[in-house]
Enzyme design. Structure first.
Site, PDB file in Angstrom:
ATOM      1  N   ASN A  16      49.709 111.216  67.550  1.00  0.00           N
ATOM      2  CA  ASN A  16      48.933 110.438  68.537  1.00  0.00           C
ATOM      3  C   ASN A  16      48.093 111.371  69.400  1.00  0.00           C
ATOM      4  O   ASN A  16      46.925 111.086  69.677  1.00  0.00           O
ATOM      5  CB  ASN A  16      49.868 109.595  69.407  1.00  0.00           C
ATOM      6  CG  ASN A  16      50.217 108.276  68.741  1.00  0.00           C
ATOM      7  OD1 ASN A  16      49.381 107.381  68.659  1.00  0.00           O
ATOM      8  ND2 ASN A  16      51.436 108.176  68.218  1.00  0.00           N
ATOM      9  N   ARG A  63      68.911 116.656  85.407  1.00  0.00           N
ATOM     10  CA  ARG A  63      67.654 116.007  85.054  1.00  0.00           C
ATOM     11  C   ARG A  63      66.630 116.146  86.182  1.00  0.00           C
ATOM     12  O   ARG A  63      65.445 116.338  85.927  1.00  0.00           O
ATOM     13  CB  ARG A  63      67.889 114.530  84.744  1.00  0.00           C
ATOM     14  CG  ARG A  63      66.614 113.858  84.250  1.00  0.00           C
ATOM     15  CD  ARG A  63      66.879 112.522  83.631  1.00  0.00           C
ATOM     16  NE  ARG A  63      66.993 111.478  84.629  1.00  0.00           N
ATOM     17  CZ  ARG A  63      67.033 110.176  84.343  1.00  0.00           C
ATOM     18  NH1 ARG A  63      66.994 109.774  83.086  1.00  0.00           N
ATOM     19  NH2 ARG A  63      67.130 109.281  85.298  1.00  0.00           N
ATOM     20  N   MET A  88      59.960 112.326  74.279  1.00  0.00           N
ATOM     21  CA  MET A  88      61.253 111.695  74.027  1.00  0.00           C
ATOM     22  C   MET A  88      62.286 111.899  75.140  1.00  0.00           C
ATOM     23  O   MET A  88      63.478 111.893  74.871  1.00  0.00           O
ATOM     24  CB  MET A  88      61.823 112.196  72.685  1.00  0.00           C
ATOM     25  CG  MET A  88      60.948 111.895  71.484  1.00  0.00           C
ATOM     26  SD  MET A  88      60.546 110.131  71.308  1.00  0.00           S
ATOM     27  CE  MET A  88      62.089 109.529  70.658  1.00  0.00           C
ATOM     28  N   ILE A  90      63.692 110.346  78.811  1.00  0.00           N
ATOM     29  CA  ILE A  90      63.596 109.217  79.746  1.00  0.00           C
ATOM     30  C   ILE A  90      63.395 109.795  81.140  1.00  0.00           C
ATOM     31  O   ILE A  90      64.082 110.736  81.547  1.00  0.00           O
ATOM     32  CB  ILE A  90      64.867 108.351  79.672  1.00  0.00           C
ATOM     33  CG1 ILE A  90      64.907 107.664  78.302  1.00  0.00           C
ATOM     34  CG2 ILE A  90      64.888 107.320  80.796  1.00  0.00           C
ATOM     35  CD1 ILE A  90      66.176 106.901  78.032  1.00  0.00           C
ATOM     36  N   LEU A  91      62.428 109.244  81.861  1.00  0.00           N
ATOM     37  CA  LEU A  91      62.077 109.793  83.178  1.00  0.00           C
ATOM     38  C   LEU A  91      62.642 108.898  84.284  1.00  0.00           C
ATOM     39  O   LEU A  91      62.601 107.670  84.176  1.00  0.00           O
ATOM     40  CB  LEU A  91      60.557 109.903  83.290  1.00  0.00           C
ATOM     41  CG  LEU A  91      59.934 110.867  82.276  1.00  0.00           C
ATOM     42  CD1 LEU A  91      58.425 110.703  82.217  1.00  0.00           C
ATOM     43  CD2 LEU A  91      60.303 112.319  82.591  1.00  0.00           C
ATOM     44  N   HIS A 107      54.394 102.704  72.387  1.00  0.00           N
ATOM     45  CA  HIS A 107      55.692 102.342  71.834  1.00  0.00           C
ATOM     46  C   HIS A 107      55.481 101.639  70.497  1.00  0.00           C
ATOM     47  O   HIS A 107      54.626 100.752  70.394  1.00  0.00           O
ATOM     48  CB  HIS A 107      56.430 101.412  72.811  1.00  0.00           C
ATOM     49  CG  HIS A 107      57.800 101.074  72.322  1.00  0.00           C
ATOM     50  ND1 HIS A 107      58.853 101.962  72.388  1.00  0.00           N
ATOM     51  CD2 HIS A 107      58.278  99.963  71.711  1.00  0.00           C
ATOM     52  CE1 HIS A 107      59.924 101.408  71.857  1.00  0.00           C
ATOM     53  NE2 HIS A 107      59.605 100.194  71.434  1.00  0.00           N
ATOM     54  N   ASP A 143      60.394 101.165  78.413  1.00  0.00           N
ATOM     55  CA  ASP A 143      59.505 100.421  77.510  1.00  0.00           C
ATOM     56  C   ASP A 143      59.177  99.022  78.032  1.00  0.00           C
ATOM     57  O   ASP A 143      59.138  98.055  77.269  1.00  0.00           O
ATOM     58  CB  ASP A 143      60.143 100.315  76.105  1.00  0.00           C
ATOM     59  CG  ASP A 143      60.352 101.676  75.476  1.00  0.00           C
ATOM     60  OD1 ASP A 143      59.559 102.591  75.763  1.00  0.00           O
ATOM     61  OD2 ASP A 143      61.314 101.831  74.710  1.00  0.00           O
ATOM     62  N   GLU A 172      48.522 102.804  65.930  1.00  0.00           N
ATOM     63  CA  GLU A 172      48.740 103.587  67.155  1.00  0.00           C
ATOM     64  C   GLU A 172      47.549 104.513  67.388  1.00  0.00           C
ATOM     65  O   GLU A 172      47.049 104.660  68.503  1.00  0.00           O
ATOM     66  CB  GLU A 172      50.015 104.433  67.049  1.00  0.00           C
ATOM     67  CG  GLU A 172      51.294 103.617  66.979  1.00  0.00           C
ATOM     68  CD  GLU A 172      52.544 104.496  66.999  1.00  0.00           C
ATOM     69  OE1 GLU A 172      52.547 105.527  67.688  1.00  0.00           O
ATOM     70  OE2 GLU A 172      53.519 104.135  66.320  1.00  0.00           O
TER      71      GLU A 172
END
Ligand code: GRF
Length: 216
Positions: A16, A63, A88, A90-91, A107, A143, A172
């Site tokens: 992408n 994190r 990849m 998660i924030l 997504h 998402d 995409e």
């Protein structure tokens, strides 16, 4: 309008990202940042003469420390827009909040169906006839942010996960550069309620049906 500055976040292959770099957008790709030192996309970015950086999450036990380092690296480039392209990690909500309305993700499903991982396998298991991909603004829920553009593809008889994934990936590569172009042109408005308004002329009013509807 001043040229927009974009930072792209990746973790892997970077196809992408490659589509975005090759799209001739009216923007400056200020940097590509990966959390994975061996991400293939880093080489591709360098081949496009784009600055790259690695913020390896494994080097940060917490994190919050990883996100502080990532945020500092992003902000160093003063981006107008942050693009997650196969990133990849998660924030945390606090991180996402800082970039509200200027951080996008792609997504590989027609959200809100199939958030999370293994979307193509789950779509095949569910027996859906139409699958696809979604570009959305990122918010605190996984998402689940405001949808900007979606593309649908038919699920074909005998499809494997790989064949379906390839069909979705081709879409995409079309919709992500489009969404970014709209952003750069100032044509995307994010309403208070979270819905996105894109200032673009309506296209042909056709429906995608799969299997195709027979004409008699
Ligand atoms: C894409 O399918 C994207 O939708 C998902 O992760 C994959 C990344 O592929 N978030 P690439 O790294 O862009 O090739």
């Amino acid at each position: 309008m001043a040229e927009k500055r974009i930072v792209i976040l990746i973790s892997g292959r970077g196809s992408n990202m490659g589509a975005i770099l090759g799209a001739g957008l009216p923007a400056r790709i200020a940097a590509v940042i990966s959390n994975e030192p061996k991400a293939r996309g880093l080489e591709l970015a360098r081949a496009h003469h784009v600055e790259t950086a690695v913020v390896n999450h494994r080097r940060y036990p917490e994190r919050a420390d990883f996100e502080a380092a990532l945020g500092a690296e992003i902000d160093r480039h003063q981006p107008d827009l942050v693009i997650m392209a196969g990133f990849m990690r998660i924030l945390a909500p606090a991180f996402v909040e800082r970039y509200r309305g200027r951080i996008m993700n792609i997504h590989p499903s027609l959200l809100p169906a199939f958030p999370g991982l293994d979307t193509h396998r789950r779509a095949l298991e569910a027996g859906v006839r139409v699958h696809g991909c979604t570009v959305h603004f990122v918010n605190a829920a996984l998402d689940n942010g405001p949808i900007i553009i979606q593309a649908a593809v038919p699920v074909q008889p005998g499809d494997t996960e790989e064949r379906l994934a390839a069909r979705v990936l081709a879409e995409e590569h079309r919709i992500y550069p489009q969404a970014i172009r709209w952003f750069c042109e100032g044509r995307i408005k994010l309403g208070r309620a979270g819905a996105v308004d894109v200032d673009t002329p309506p296209g042909p009013d056709t429906a995608l049906a799969s299997p195709p509807v027979e004409t008699h």
